[in-house]
Design a protein around this motif. Structure first.
Motif, short mmCIF file in Angstrom:
data_model
loop_
_atom_site.label_atom_id
_atom_site.label_comp_id
_atom_site.label_asym_id
_atom_site.label_seq_id
_atom_site.Cartn_x
_atom_site.Cartn_y
_atom_site.Cartn_z
N LYS A 14 0.88 -1.17 0.00
CA LYS A 14 0.00 0.00 0.00
C LYS A 14 0.91 1.21 0.00
O LYS A 14 1.81 1.33 0.84
CB LYS A 14 -0.90 0.02 1.24
CG LYS A 14 -1.84 1.18 1.28
CD LYS A 14 -2.78 1.10 2.46
CE LYS A 14 -3.79 2.24 2.43
NZ LYS A 14 -4.73 2.14 3.54
N ASN A 41 -8.35 -2.97 -4.71
CA ASN A 41 -8.75 -1.76 -5.44
C ASN A 41 -10.26 -1.56 -5.43
O ASN A 41 -10.74 -0.43 -5.40
CB ASN A 41 -8.22 -1.80 -6.86
CG ASN A 41 -6.75 -1.50 -6.93
OD1 ASN A 41 -6.22 -0.76 -6.11
ND2 ASN A 41 -6.07 -2.08 -7.89
N GLN A 42 -11.02 -2.65 -5.43
CA GLN A 42 -12.47 -2.53 -5.39
C GLN A 42 -12.96 -2.17 -3.99
O GLN A 42 -13.91 -1.42 -3.83
CB GLN A 42 -13.12 -3.84 -5.83
CG GLN A 42 -12.96 -4.11 -7.30
CD GLN A 42 -13.50 -5.47 -7.72
OE1 GLN A 42 -13.82 -6.30 -6.88
NE2 GLN A 42 -13.58 -5.69 -9.02
N GLN A 44 -11.12 -0.62 -1.57
CA GLN A 44 -10.54 0.65 -1.12
C GLN A 44 -10.18 1.48 -2.35
O GLN A 44 -9.00 1.61 -2.70
CB GLN A 44 -9.30 0.39 -0.26
CG GLN A 44 -9.57 -0.41 0.98
CD GLN A 44 -8.31 -0.66 1.78
OE1 GLN A 44 -7.34 0.08 1.69
NE2 GLN A 44 -8.32 -1.72 2.56
N PRO A 45 -11.17 2.07 -3.02
CA PRO A 45 -10.90 2.74 -4.30
C PRO A 45 -10.01 3.97 -4.20
O PRO A 45 -9.39 4.35 -5.20
CB PRO A 45 -12.29 3.11 -4.81
CG PRO A 45 -13.16 3.12 -3.60
CD PRO A 45 -12.57 2.13 -2.64
N TYR A 46 -9.90 4.60 -3.04
CA TYR A 46 -9.09 5.81 -2.94
C TYR A 46 -7.66 5.54 -2.48
O TYR A 46 -6.83 6.45 -2.46
CB TYR A 46 -9.75 6.82 -1.99
CG TYR A 46 -11.09 7.27 -2.53
CD1 TYR A 46 -11.17 8.08 -3.65
CD2 TYR A 46 -12.27 6.86 -1.95
CE1 TYR A 46 -12.39 8.48 -4.17
CE2 TYR A 46 -13.50 7.25 -2.45
CZ TYR A 46 -13.54 8.06 -3.56
OH TYR A 46 -14.75 8.46 -4.07
N ALA A 47 -7.35 4.32 -2.13
CA ALA A 47 -5.99 3.96 -1.74
C ALA A 47 -5.22 3.51 -2.98
O ALA A 47 -5.80 3.11 -3.98
CB ALA A 47 -6.02 2.84 -0.70
N GLN A 48 -3.89 3.58 -2.89
CA GLN A 48 -3.04 3.15 -4.00
C GLN A 48 -2.24 1.93 -3.56
O GLN A 48 -1.63 1.93 -2.49
CB GLN A 48 -2.10 4.26 -4.42
CG GLN A 48 -2.79 5.43 -5.05
CD GLN A 48 -1.80 6.50 -5.48
OE1 GLN A 48 -0.68 6.55 -4.99
NE2 GLN A 48 -2.22 7.34 -6.40
#
Length: 66
Positions: A14, A41-42, A44-48
């Motif tokens: 992350k 990604n699905q 936690q859409p705002y995390a990279q």
């Protein structure tokens, strides 16, 4: 590098601010890591997140910079 880490070279990280990262989990095969990354990604859409291959050669970069 421990034996367990040698068996699981694909790492999901992350990405955090200030060029830091948090190791989430390790996988033996890249397709498994990619599937897990898709779920992350699905959920936690705002995390990279990113996938890296850990070869265990951490001193290689230090030698290349010299």
């Amino acid at each position: 590098m421990t034996y367990q880490h040698q068996l699981t070279p694909w790492v999901v990280h992350k990405l955090l601010p200030n060029l830091k990262h948090l190791t989430i989990t390790r996988f033996r095969r890249r397709p498994d890591a990619e599937a897990y990354l898709k779920v992350l990604n699905q959920s936690q859409p705002y995390a990279q997140f990113t996938i890296t291959f850990d070869s265990g050669e951490s001193n290689f970069a230090a030698q290349a910079e010299s």
